[in-house]
Motif scaffolding. Structure first.
Motif, PDB file in Angstrom:
ATOM      1  N   LEU A 172       0.847  -1.198   0.000  1.00 13.33           N
ATOM      2  CA  LEU A 172       0.000   0.000   0.000  1.00 13.33           C
ATOM      3  C   LEU A 172       0.880   1.245   0.000  1.00 13.33           C
ATOM      4  O   LEU A 172       1.967   1.245   0.583  1.00 13.33           O
ATOM      5  CB  LEU A 172      -0.898   0.012   1.233  1.00 13.33           C
ATOM      6  N   PRO A 173       0.408   2.338  -0.620  1.00  9.63           N
ATOM      7  CA  PRO A 173       1.204   3.562  -0.657  1.00  9.63           C
ATOM      8  C   PRO A 173       1.220   4.277   0.698  1.00  9.63           C
ATOM      9  O   PRO A 173       0.266   4.207   1.467  1.00  9.63           O
ATOM     10  CB  PRO A 173       0.496   4.420  -1.710  1.00  9.63           C
ATOM     11  N   LEU A 174       2.338   4.934   0.965  1.00  8.18           N
ATOM     12  CA  LEU A 174       2.481   5.774   2.155  1.00  8.18           C
ATOM     13  C   LEU A 174       2.435   7.236   1.732  1.00  8.18           C
ATOM     14  O   LEU A 174       2.926   7.594   0.668  1.00  8.18           O
ATOM     15  CB  LEU A 174       3.832   5.521   2.839  1.00  8.18           C
ATOM     16  N   THR A 175       1.843   8.072   2.567  1.00 12.52           N
ATOM     17  CA  THR A 175       1.891   9.515   2.344  1.00 12.52           C
ATOM     18  C   THR A 175       2.455  10.173   3.592  1.00 12.52           C
ATOM     19  O   THR A 175       2.268   9.687   4.705  1.00 12.52           O
ATOM     20  CB  THR A 175       0.491  10.103   2.037  1.00 12.52           C
ATOM     21  N   TYR A 176       3.167  11.259   3.391  1.00 19.97           N
ATOM     22  CA  TYR A 176       3.810  11.989   4.482  1.00 19.97           C
ATOM     23  C   TYR A 176       3.240  13.396   4.541  1.00 19.97           C
ATOM     24  O   TYR A 176       3.083  14.057   3.527  1.00 19.97           O
ATOM     25  CB  TYR A 176       5.319  12.080   4.249  1.00 19.97           C
ATOM     26  N   THR A 177       2.927  13.850   5.750  1.00 17.46           N
ATOM     27  CA  THR A 177       2.431  15.206   5.953  1.00 17.46           C
ATOM     28  C   THR A 177       3.173  15.834   7.121  1.00 17.46           C
ATOM     29  O   THR A 177       3.282  15.217   8.179  1.00 17.46           O
ATOM     30  CB  THR A 177       0.918  15.200   6.272  1.00 17.46           C
ATOM     31  N   PHE A 178       3.693  17.035   6.905  1.00 16.98           N
ATOM     32  CA  PHE A 178       4.279  17.769   8.009  1.00 16.98           C
ATOM     33  C   PHE A 178       3.373  18.957   8.304  1.00 16.98           C
ATOM     34  O   PHE A 178       3.383  19.968   7.618  1.00 16.98           O
ATOM     35  CB  PHE A 178       5.690  18.263   7.708  1.00 16.98           C
ATOM     36  N   ASP A 179       2.543  18.795   9.314  1.00 17.62           N
ATOM     37  CA  ASP A 179       1.653  19.851   9.791  1.00 17.62           C
ATOM     38  C   ASP A 179       1.251  19.473  11.209  1.00 17.62           C
ATOM     39  O   ASP A 179       0.269  18.758  11.414  1.00 17.62           O
ATOM     40  CB  ASP A 179       0.423  19.975   8.900  1.00 17.62           C
ATOM     41  N   PRO A 180       2.039  19.918  12.212  1.00 13.83           N
ATOM     42  CA  PRO A 180       1.775  19.532  13.602  1.00 13.83           C
ATOM     43  C   PRO A 180       0.364  19.838  14.089  1.00 13.83           C
ATOM     44  O   PRO A 180      -0.087  19.265  15.072  1.00 13.83           O
ATOM     45  CB  PRO A 180       2.811  20.331  14.393  1.00 13.83           C
ATOM     46  N   THR A 181      -0.367  20.700  13.401  1.00 10.06           N
ATOM     47  CA  THR A 181      -1.732  21.025  13.822  1.00 10.06           C
ATOM     48  C   THR A 181      -2.782  20.116  13.193  1.00 10.06           C
ATOM     49  O   THR A 181      -3.948  20.192  13.548  1.00 10.06           O
ATOM     50  CB  THR A 181      -2.075  22.487  13.473  1.00 10.06           C
ATOM     51  N   ALA A 182      -2.350  19.263  12.264  1.00  9.02           N
ATOM     52  CA  ALA A 182      -3.301  18.417  11.536  1.00  9.02           C
ATOM     53  C   ALA A 182      -3.333  16.995  12.088  1.00  9.02           C
ATOM     54  O   ALA A 182      -2.303  16.475  12.524  1.00  9.02           O
ATOM     55  CB  ALA A 182      -2.925  18.370  10.063  1.00  9.02           C
ATOM     56  N   PRO A 183      -4.495  16.366  12.060  1.00  4.72           N
ATOM     57  CA  PRO A 183      -4.573  14.971  12.518  1.00  4.72           C
ATOM     58  C   PRO A 183      -3.816  14.014  11.603  1.00  4.72           C
ATOM     59  O   PRO A 183      -3.498  12.901  11.997  1.00  4.72           O
ATOM     60  CB  PRO A 183      -6.065  14.668  12.522  1.00  4.72           C
ATOM     61  N   THR A 184      -3.501  14.442  10.388  1.00  4.12           N
ATOM     62  CA  THR A 184      -2.764  13.603   9.444  1.00  4.12           C
ATOM     63  C   THR A 184      -1.258  13.825   9.496  1.00  4.12           C
ATOM     64  O   THR A 184      -0.527  13.301   8.658  1.00  4.12           O
ATOM     65  CB  THR A 184      -3.254  13.853   8.005  1.00  4.12           C
ATOM     66  N   ASP A 185      -0.779  14.581  10.478  1.00  5.84           N
ATOM     67  CA  ASP A 185       0.652  14.837  10.614  1.00  5.84           C
ATOM     68  C   ASP A 185       1.393  13.512  10.783  1.00  5.84           C
ATOM     69  O   ASP A 185       1.008  12.664  11.577  1.00  5.84           O
ATOM     70  CB  ASP A 185       0.908  15.730  11.838  1.00  5.84           C
ATOM     71  N   GLY A 186       2.446  13.316  10.019  1.00  6.47           N
ATOM     72  CA  GLY A 186       3.245  12.098  10.110  1.00  6.47           C
ATOM     73  C   GLY A 186       3.079  11.233   8.872  1.00  6.47           C
ATOM     74  O   GLY A 186       2.966  11.727   7.761  1.00  6.47           O
ATOM     75  N   VAL A 187       3.054   9.936   9.081  1.00  8.61           N
ATOM     76  CA  VAL A 187       2.962   8.962   7.990  1.00  8.61           C
ATOM     77  C   VAL A 187       1.566   8.348   7.997  1.00  8.61           C
ATOM     78  O   VAL A 187       1.049   7.997   9.049  1.00  8.61           O
ATOM     79  CB  VAL A 187       3.996   7.835   8.166  1.00  8.61           C
ATOM     80  N   THR A 188       0.987   8.208   6.814  1.00 11.73           N
ATOM     81  CA  THR A 188      -0.351   7.634   6.694  1.00 11.73           C
ATOM     82  C   THR A 188      -0.342   6.479   5.702  1.00 11.73           C
ATOM     83  O   THR A 188       0.269   6.576   4.638  1.00 11.73           O
ATOM     84  CB  THR A 188      -1.353   8.704   6.204  1.00 11.73           C
ATOM     85  N   VAL A 189      -1.002   5.397   6.072  1.00  7.87           N
ATOM     86  CA  VAL A 189      -1.247   4.268   5.176  1.00  7.87           C
ATOM     87  C   VAL A 189      -2.749   4.216   4.952  1.00  7.87           C
ATOM     88  O   VAL A 189      -3.510   4.085   5.903  1.00  7.87           O
ATOM     89  CB  VAL A 189      -0.796   2.919   5.795  1.00  7.87           C
ATOM     90  N   ASP A 190      -3.172   4.361   3.709  1.00  7.62           N
ATOM     91  CA  ASP A 190      -4.594   4.256   3.386  1.00  7.62           C
ATOM     92  C   ASP A 190      -4.882   2.819   2.981  1.00  7.62           C
ATOM     93  O   ASP A 190      -4.330   2.315   1.998  1.00  7.62           O
ATOM     94  CB  ASP A 190      -4.971   5.207   2.250  1.00  7.62           C
ATOM     95  N   ILE A 191      -5.747   2.165   3.743  1.00 10.62           N
ATOM     96  CA  ILE A 191      -6.088   0.771   3.487  1.00 10.62           C
ATOM     97  C   ILE A 191      -7.495   0.719   2.906  1.00 10.62           C
ATOM     98  O   ILE A 191      -8.457   1.109   3.573  1.00 10.62           O
ATOM     99  CB  ILE A 191      -6.034  -0.054   4.783  1.00 10.62           C
ATOM    100  N   PRO A 192      -7.629   0.236   1.680  1.00  7.42           N
ATOM    101  CA  PRO A 192      -8.969   0.097   1.102  1.00  7.42           C
ATOM    102  C   PRO A 192      -9.805  -0.866   1.948  1.00  7.42           C
ATOM    103  O   PRO A 192      -9.292  -1.856   2.476  1.00  7.42           O
ATOM    104  CB  PRO A 192      -8.711  -0.493  -0.282  1.00  7.42           C
ATOM    105  N   LEU A 193     -11.066  -0.569   2.110  1.00  9.04           N
ATOM    106  CA  LEU A 193     -11.955  -1.373   2.946  1.00  9.04           C
ATOM    107  C   LEU A 193     -11.903  -2.875   2.634  1.00  9.04           C
ATOM    108  O   LEU A 193     -11.836  -3.691   3.556  1.00  9.04           O
ATOM    109  CB  LEU A 193     -13.383  -0.839   2.852  1.00  9.04           C
ATOM    110  N   PRO A 194     -11.875  -3.289   1.356  1.00  7.67           N
ATOM    111  CA  PRO A 194     -11.824  -4.733   1.080  1.00  7.67           C
ATOM    112  C   PRO A 194     -10.553  -5.421   1.597  1.00  7.67           C
ATOM    113  O   PRO A 194     -10.534  -6.621   1.797  1.00  7.67           O
ATOM    114  CB  PRO A 194     -11.886  -4.818  -0.450  1.00  7.67           C
ATOM    115  N   LEU A 195      -9.479  -4.654   1.833  1.00  7.54           N
ATOM    116  CA  LEU A 195      -8.227  -5.232   2.329  1.00  7.54           C
ATOM    117  C   LEU A 195      -8.079  -5.135   3.843  1.00  7.54           C
ATOM    118  O   LEU A 195      -7.153  -5.710   4.417  1.00  7.54           O
ATOM    119  CB  LEU A 195      -7.028  -4.539   1.680  1.00  7.54           C
TER     120      LEU A 195
END
Length: 74
Positions: A30-53
């Motif tokens: 699965l792809p990883l995305t990186y966000t640098f925004d300490p005020t955001a809940p998505t700050d850091g590394v995110t793995v998006d997992i499709p519901l079927p997986l």
């Protein structure tokens, strides 16, 4: 900005391998995305997992951190 402007040679290098583009476990990639925004809940590394997986991804697989962020984790 250029890489030379952003990276201080005296502080160690930035290795692209420390920030992988994909997460792999048990045959799932699965792809990883990186966000640098300490005020955001998505700050850091995110793995998006499709519901079927979702039921195919073991929870234990997430007890790691990408190598480039391990020092911050400690």
């Amino acid at each position: 900005f250029t890489r030379e402007l952003l990276v201080n040679d005296g502080r160690g290098g930035v290795d692209e391998e420390d920030y992988p583009d994909e997460w792999r476990a048990d045959g799932v990639t699965l792809p990883l995305t990186y966000t640098f925004d300490p005020t955001a809940p998505t700050d850091g590394v995110t793995v998006d997992i499709p519901l079927p997986l979702l039921n195919q991804v073991p929870a234990e697989s997430f007890d790691w951190q990408v190598p480039g962020l391990r020092e911050e984790l400690v």
